[in-house]
Design a protein around this motif. Sequence first.
Motif, PDB file in Angstrom:
ATOM      1  N   THR A 156      11.507  -2.962   9.086  1.00  0.00           N
ATOM      2  CA  THR A 156      10.363  -3.785   9.466  1.00  0.00           C
ATOM      3  C   THR A 156       9.625  -3.200  10.659  1.00  0.00           C
ATOM      4  O   THR A 156       8.383  -3.163  10.675  1.00  0.00           O
ATOM      5  N   ASN A 157      10.343  -2.757  11.666  1.00  0.00           N
ATOM      6  CA  ASN A 157       9.693  -2.182  12.852  1.00  0.00           C
ATOM      7  C   ASN A 157       8.903  -0.926  12.506  1.00  0.00           C
ATOM      8  O   ASN A 157       7.782  -0.723  12.987  1.00  0.00           O
ATOM      9  N   THR A 158       9.479  -0.059  11.669  1.00  0.00           N
ATOM     10  CA  THR A 158       8.747   1.139  11.263  1.00  0.00           C
ATOM     11  C   THR A 158       7.581   0.791  10.347  1.00  0.00           C
ATOM     12  O   THR A 158       6.542   1.467  10.385  1.00  0.00           O
ATOM     13  N   ASP A 159       7.714  -0.255   9.537  1.00  0.00           N
ATOM     14  CA  ASP A 159       6.597  -0.685   8.690  1.00  0.00           C
ATOM     15  C   ASP A 159       5.395  -1.086   9.533  1.00  0.00           C
ATOM     16  O   ASP A 159       4.239  -0.801   9.167  1.00  0.00           O
ATOM     17  N   VAL A 160       5.646  -1.768  10.645  1.00  0.00           N
ATOM     18  CA  VAL A 160       4.550  -2.152  11.537  1.00  0.00           C
ATOM     19  C   VAL A 160       3.856  -0.905  12.078  1.00  0.00           C
ATOM     20  O   VAL A 160       2.615  -0.817  12.095  1.00  0.00           O
ATOM     21  N   LEU A 161       4.631   0.075  12.530  1.00  0.00           N
ATOM     22  CA  LEU A 161       4.065   1.328  13.035  1.00  0.00           C
ATOM     23  C   LEU A 161       3.281   2.050  11.938  1.00  0.00           C
ATOM     24  O   LEU A 161       2.157   2.532  12.172  1.00  0.00           O
ATOM     25  N   GLN A 162       3.852   2.134  10.750  1.00  0.00           N
ATOM     26  CA  GLN A 162       3.191   2.836   9.654  1.00  0.00           C
ATOM     27  C   GLN A 162       1.926   2.109   9.216  1.00  0.00           C
ATOM     28  O   GLN A 162       0.916   2.750   8.884  1.00  0.00           O
ATOM     29  N   PRO A 183     -13.007  17.414  10.419  1.00  0.00           N
ATOM     30  CA  PRO A 183     -12.484  18.363  11.416  1.00  0.00           C
ATOM     31  C   PRO A 183     -11.058  18.771  11.066  1.00  0.00           C
ATOM     32  O   PRO A 183     -10.330  18.038  10.394  1.00  0.00           O
ATOM     33  N   SER A 184     -10.645  19.922  11.542  1.00  0.00           N
ATOM     34  CA  SER A 184      -9.345  20.473  11.161  1.00  0.00           C
ATOM     35  C   SER A 184      -8.191  19.547  11.540  1.00  0.00           C
ATOM     36  O   SER A 184      -7.229  19.398  10.782  1.00  0.00           O
ATOM     37  N   PHE A 185      -8.281  18.892  12.701  1.00  0.00           N
ATOM     38  CA  PHE A 185      -7.166  18.048  13.114  1.00  0.00           C
ATOM     39  C   PHE A 185      -7.042  16.815  12.242  1.00  0.00           C
ATOM     40  O   PHE A 185      -5.951  16.251  12.105  1.00  0.00           O
ATOM     41  N   LEU A 186      -8.132  16.384  11.602  1.00  0.00           N
ATOM     42  CA  LEU A 186      -8.063  15.217  10.733  1.00  0.00           C
ATOM     43  C   LEU A 186      -7.487  15.548   9.368  1.00  0.00           C
ATOM     44  O   LEU A 186      -7.140  14.651   8.609  1.00  0.00           O
ATOM     45  N   GLN A 187      -7.384  16.830   9.034  1.00  0.00           N
ATOM     46  CA  GLN A 187      -6.675  17.184   7.812  1.00  0.00           C
ATOM     47  C   GLN A 187      -5.207  16.762   7.922  1.00  0.00           C
ATOM     48  O   GLN A 187      -4.616  16.288   6.969  1.00  0.00           O
ATOM     49  N   GLY A 188      -4.655  16.937   9.092  1.00  0.00           N
ATOM     50  CA  GLY A 188      -3.306  16.440   9.343  1.00  0.00           C
ATOM     51  C   GLY A 188      -3.253  14.933   9.365  1.00  0.00           C
ATOM     52  O   GLY A 188      -2.242  14.328   8.998  1.00  0.00           O
ATOM     53  N   ALA A 189      -4.367  14.292   9.785  1.00  0.00           N
ATOM     54  CA  ALA A 189      -4.402  12.828   9.820  1.00  0.00           C
ATOM     55  C   ALA A 189      -4.347  12.249   8.416  1.00  0.00           C
ATOM     56  O   ALA A 189      -3.720  11.208   8.190  1.00  0.00           O
ATOM     57  N   ILE A 190      -4.995  12.909   7.458  1.00  0.00           N
ATOM     58  CA  ILE A 190      -4.953  12.424   6.083  1.00  0.00           C
ATOM     59  C   ILE A 190      -3.536  12.522   5.525  1.00  0.00           C
ATOM     60  O   ILE A 190      -3.037  11.598   4.875  1.00  0.00           O
ATOM     61  N   VAL A 191      -2.869  13.637   5.800  1.00  0.00           N
ATOM     62  CA  VAL A 191      -1.479  13.773   5.382  1.00  0.00           C
ATOM     63  C   VAL A 191      -0.622  12.710   6.061  1.00  0.00           C
ATOM     64  O   VAL A 191       0.256  12.098   5.436  1.00  0.00           O
ATOM     65  N   THR A 192      -0.875  12.470   7.338  1.00  0.00           N
ATOM     66  CA  THR A 192      -0.130  11.440   8.066  1.00  0.00           C
ATOM     67  C   THR A 192      -0.365  10.067   7.469  1.00  0.00           C
ATOM     68  O   THR A 192       0.555   9.243   7.376  1.00  0.00           O
ATOM     69  N   CYS A 193      -1.598   9.809   7.041  1.00  0.00           N
ATOM     70  CA  CYS A 193      -1.926   8.520   6.428  1.00  0.00           C
ATOM     71  C   CYS A 193      -1.132   8.312   5.144  1.00  0.00           C
ATOM     72  O   CYS A 193      -0.533   7.246   4.938  1.00  0.00           O
ATOM     73  N   PHE A 226       0.845  -1.193   0.000  1.00  0.00           N
ATOM     74  CA  PHE A 226       0.000   0.000   0.000  1.00  0.00           C
ATOM     75  C   PHE A 226       0.881   1.244   0.000  1.00  0.00           C
ATOM     76  O   PHE A 226       1.306   1.727   1.038  1.00  0.00           O
ATOM     77  N   CYS A 227       1.163   1.743  -1.204  1.00  0.00           N
ATOM     78  CA  CYS A 227       1.973   2.954  -1.314  1.00  0.00           C
ATOM     79  C   CYS A 227       1.085   4.189  -1.200  1.00  0.00           C
ATOM     80  O   CYS A 227      -0.144   4.086  -1.122  1.00  0.00           O
ATOM     81  N   GLY A 228       1.713   5.369  -1.201  1.00  0.00           N
ATOM     82  CA  GLY A 228       0.962   6.599  -1.032  1.00  0.00           C
ATOM     83  C   GLY A 228      -0.074   6.830  -2.116  1.00  0.00           C
ATOM     84  O   GLY A 228      -1.161   7.376  -1.856  1.00  0.00           O
ATOM     85  N   VAL A 229       0.221   6.402  -3.339  1.00  0.00           N
ATOM     86  CA  VAL A 229      -0.720   6.580  -4.440  1.00  0.00           C
ATOM     87  C   VAL A 229      -1.972   5.748  -4.223  1.00  0.00           C
ATOM     88  O   VAL A 229      -3.057   6.093  -4.720  1.00  0.00           O
ATOM     89  N   VAL A 230      -1.881   4.653  -3.475  1.00  0.00           N
ATOM     90  CA  VAL A 230      -2.995   3.737  -3.292  1.00  0.00           C
ATOM     91  C   VAL A 230      -4.122   4.354  -2.469  1.00  0.00           C
ATOM     92  O   VAL A 230      -5.256   3.903  -2.552  1.00  0.00           O
ATOM     93  N   LEU A 231      -3.844   5.381  -1.689  1.00  0.00           N
ATOM     94  CA  LEU A 231      -4.924   6.096  -1.013  1.00  0.00           C
ATOM     95  C   LEU A 231      -5.499   7.176  -1.921  1.00  0.00           C
ATOM     96  O   LEU A 231      -6.721   7.330  -2.015  1.00  0.00           O
ATOM     97  N   VAL A 232      -4.652   7.917  -2.598  1.00  0.00           N
ATOM     98  CA  VAL A 232      -5.105   9.059  -3.389  1.00  0.00           C
ATOM     99  C   VAL A 232      -5.880   8.610  -4.625  1.00  0.00           C
ATOM    100  O   VAL A 232      -6.992   9.080  -4.888  1.00  0.00           O
ATOM    101  N   SER A 233      -5.320   7.686  -5.395  1.00  0.00           N
ATOM    102  CA  SER A 233      -5.886   7.344  -6.696  1.00  0.00           C
ATOM    103  C   SER A 233      -7.179   6.527  -6.631  1.00  0.00           C
ATOM    104  O   SER A 233      -8.147   6.862  -7.321  1.00  0.00           O
TER     105      SER A 233
END
Length: 472
Positions: free
Chosen positions: A178-184, A310-320, A57-64
Motif C-alpha cells: 500500500t505504501n509503495t502504491d501511494v508513491l507509484q 527532452p532527453s530526461f523525460l524519456q526516462g520519465a516515460i519509462v518511470t511512468c 492503472f496497469c502498465g498497458v493502460v498508458l501504452v495502449s
Amino acid sequence: MLSSSFSIPYFLIASFLLLNLGVGLASRKATTFRAYAVDDKRFSTVKLLATLLATSFCGVVLVSPVQVCYSYGLLQFCLMFVNAIALWLTSLAWVRMAPFMHHLSIAETIGSVYGNYPRIITALLSIWYTISTLIFQINAISYIVTACLHSVDPNSMIVLAALVIITYAAFGGIRSVTNTDVLQFITFIIIIIIVAKLMFVKTGKSFLEIIWFARKQEKFKLSSLCYPDSHLWDCIVYFLFCLLSIVDPAIIQRMYMCSGPIQVKKVFLYGSFLYVLIMLFICLIGLFVFSSNSTLSMEEIWGYIVTSLPSFLQGAIVTCVLAMATSTADSYLHLCSIIVVHDLMASIPGVKPIVDRLQIRVARLAILGIGLFSMIMAIYSNDLWKSFSSIVFYVYTLYNVVVSAPFILACFGFRGSARTALVGMAMAILMSLACKKFRFLIGIPACVASMVANGCIYSRHWLIMNCIPLFS
C-alpha cells in the motif's frame, strides 16, 4: 563514460526503483497473517483510494489507450472509460458486501457460500489470472523500454524491477504494498500530466483548434459509431466483458481492506470519478499526437512521442510505465500469496491449521515462486510466449465466466450448494469451449454466453429452493 542523454534517464529510473524498495522495506512488518493480508483494516480512505487506482492503472493502460485513441477514434476512445463504470457499479453494491467484509479473498467468499471445491477452483483460476496480469505488466515494461531507451536491455530492466517488487512485497506484506502504491500513484500521475502538457504545446494550437480539427476527421465524428465497419458489436462485447472487472480478484481484495461497507462506497465512488479524469489525460496524449502528426502508424506513435520530449523525460516515460506496472504487479503478487496460504492450504483435507509465522513464511515463498515464474515466462523467448499466451488468455477468460456469476449472485442473496456451483462452473466452461469453436455459426461471444449459462444454473436453483415452497 555514459552520455548525458543516457545517464539522466537511467539515473531517474534507478532512483525510482530504489525509492520503492526503501519505502517498501521501511514499512512496519506484520506479526499475524491477518495483519499481513489486510493490516487489520486500518487504512484511511485516501490511502485505499490511491492503492485502488494504482492497481487499476496497469502498465498497458498508458501504452495502449494512446495508440488506440490515435488510430481508431471516437468509438475506441469511449471504451477506455469502461473500468470507471465498473468501479461506480461496485460503489452502488456496497451494502451487499456487508456479510463478506471479514473475508481475505474472493475465493473465501465463494467457499463460504458454495463450499470447499468451488473455493479451490476459484483459487486456482485466481492464481492463473495473477500470472497473466504479471506477464502483461512485464511485456508493457519491455515495450516502453525498447521504444524509449535503445541503450538499455529491456530484459535487464525487467529483472531489476521484478526483484524489487518481489523483495518488498514478500517481506512487508500489505503495508509495504500500500505504501509503495501511494508513491507509484503520485509518480505516474505527475508524469502523465507533464507529458500531456508538453504534447499539447508541441501541437502549436489552442485546445479549441484541436477539437475542431478532430471533428473534421471521419473517425472522430459521432456518425462513425454507426458505420457497419466500425466493429460496433465487438465493442459492445468488449464493453460487457470489461464490466466483469468488478470481480477482478485484486479489486475485490481492495474491498476487503476497507473497514466496512460505507468505506467501500466512498473509495469506489471517488475512484470511478478519478479514473475518468486520469484516463482523459492519457487519451488526450493520443489526440494531441494525432493533431501534430496524423500520418503515423500505431507502431510509430510512442517513438514519435519520445523524440518530441527532452532527453530526461524519456526516462520519465519509462518511470511512468514502471510505476503503473509495479503498482499492479505487487498487488496481484500479494493477493496470490493470500490465496495460496488462506484458500489452497486451508482447503486441503486433513491439514491442520498452521501458526501465523509459518503462514507468513509460506506466503513469502509463494510470492517468490510466482514472481520468478512470471518473469521467466515473459522474457524467455518469443516462441514460448506465443505458445503460452493462448493458454494464459483463455484462463483469464475462464476466470471471468466461471467466477463472476456465483460471486455477483451471492452478493445479491442467491445461495446454493456445492453441487449447484460445480454444475454452473462446468456449464460455463463447456459453453465457453462451444462458443469458441462455433462462434461464427451461432454469433454469440464466448464470455457472454458462458456467463448467462452459469447464472441460469444458480438462478434456477434459487427459484426452486425459495419460490416453490411458497405454493406447496
